[in-house]
Write an enzyme that holds these catalytic residues in place. Structure first.
Site: not given
Ligand SMILES: *Cc1c(COP(=O)(O)O)cnc(C)c1O
Length: 393
Positions: A53, A177
């Site tokens: 972990r 993101d």
């Molecule tokens: C899919 C996605 C997420 C979430 O990711 P997971 O791997 O499904 O938890 C977050 N941000 C964006 C832009 C995504 O396309």
């Protein structure tokens, strides 16, 4: 190795193989260390790993790879994109406030509105394409500005450097993101962002075979804080999935380049089709964010959205299309067609959804590696919708 591994395409291949095998067996691939615990050599001297972990050599190879690709100090691998995003938000404390782009990923929206609120972390959603609106929404307790660019599903573009400037003037951190662009096309840390986040489930892994998340921090202090949360909360990526993701990353350069080239052709084709009301793709010169995107990113990516007249037309189209799979997710080698109204944005009230441009005729396409002529031929036949099938029911 005696050459300069400066180009990202080269790093994608070689960053993970630097880890430990060069010295040991020469294996070209990182070993999958299936071990939860590690023997300690002596009573008072512990080795680099103790429990998986806290750290695992396969995961560490992945974490070092993504840190190198994003140009950051510390990379961390999580069980999903949402685990990475949620863990980053755990850097906050009760009483703090976050400013969030109004068209964030649905899961991020849910975590902010339904989980963070339970811990008294407040939020405001803003149209982040508007820097004035963003600046005026800052509160004395705002600690983080959260961006997603291009956003989902309408590919809105946020001026990253503009938002970083607003954040710095107000002593806020910035999170971004970077799922849609990957470090190959967009390097947010170089533009001043503090933490880059990924759903590695998408383009980074690229084969629709793993759920994974990654985070990279700009400095060591944030890296230590996030590593502490990773170990405390425990939402780590396992060794097998870390290995799968490392293998996916190696082919990202070839995949993303090919898919993006095809996406541009598909976007142009759709734009010229009389039945399509609107196409959203940052590579089209008339996209409202085109010039900002071109300044901060090296490519337009492989995701686009388009609008049919109504729900009946969208249904008829989906029932006729052959090549793309009809599913949630994106970034795979196969083209993926989604219907945001009932998939990614199902939880949003119709009025909120339509305010964001997500009408009942909107479809999203993640362009894969099929031959682009086959894809366009398929779109063409599926768009021959008989008139009676477009009537609203
Ligand atoms: C899919 C996605 C997420 C979430 O990711 P997971 O791997 O499904 O938890 C977050 N941000 C964006 C832009 C995504 O396309």
């Amino acid at each position: 190795m005696g050459f300069n591994k400066d180009q990202l395409e080269t790093k994608l291949i070689h960053a993970s193989s630097n880890v430990d095998i060069e010295q040991k067996t020469g294996a070209v691939n990182v070993p999958i260390y299936l071990s939860s615990t590690f023997h300690q050599e002596s009573f008072d001297h512990f080795g680099p790993f103790d429990y998986s972990r806290s750290g695992n050599p396969t995961r560490q190879a992945l974490e070092q790879t993504i840190a190198e690709l994003e140009g950051g100090v510390r990379g961390l691998a999580f069980a999903s994109g949402m685990a990475a995003i949620s863990s980053a938000f755990m850097l906050l404390s009760a009483g703090d406030h976050v400013l969030v782009s109004e068209d964030v990923y649905g899961g991020t929206y849910r975590f902010i509105t339904e989980v963070l609120t339970k811990y008294e972390i407040d939020h405001t959603f803003v149209n982040m394409t508007d820097l004035n609106e963003t600046a005026s929404a800052i509160q004395p307790n705002t600690k983080v500005i959260y961006m997603e660019t291009p956003s989902n599903p309408c590919l809105n573009i946020t001026d990253i450097e503009g938002v970083v400037k607003v954040a710095k003037a107000n002593h806020c951190l910035t999170f971004l993101d970077n799922t849609f662009m990957t470090p190959l096309y967009q390097k947010p840390l170089e533009l001043g962002v503090d933490i880059v986040l990924h759903s590695a489930t998408k383009f980074l892994s690229g084969h629709s075979d793993v759920i994974a998340g990654l985070a990279v921090t700009r400095n060591a202090e944030l890296g230590d804080e996030l590593a502490f949360i990773q170990n405390s909360f425990g939402s780590i990526l396992g060794a097998q999935d870390s290995y799968t993701l490392i293998q996916g990353i190696k082919t990202l350069g070839a995949r993303l380049k090919q898919s993006s080239e095809s996406a541009e052709k598909v976007a142009t084709y759709l734009h010229d089709h009389p039945l399509i009301e609107e196409v959203f793709y940052p590579g089209l010169t008339f996209h409202p964010g085109h010039s900002i995107h071109a300044r901060q990113s090296k490519g337009s990516g492989a995701v686009l959205s388009f609008r049919l007249p109504n729900k009946a037309a969208a249904k008829a189209f989906v029932e006729q299309i052959r090549l793309p799979i009809f599913a949630v997710s994106l970034g795979g080698v196969e083209s993926i067609l989604s219907y945001p109204a009932t998939m990614s944005h199902a939880a949003m009230p119709k009025q909120e959804r339509e305010k964001r441009g997500i009408t009942d005729g909107l479809l999203r396409l993640s362009v894969g590696l099929e031959h682009v002529e086959d894809l366009i031929a398929d779109l063409d036949q599926a768009l021959k919708i008989p008139h009676h099938q477009m009537e609203l029911v």
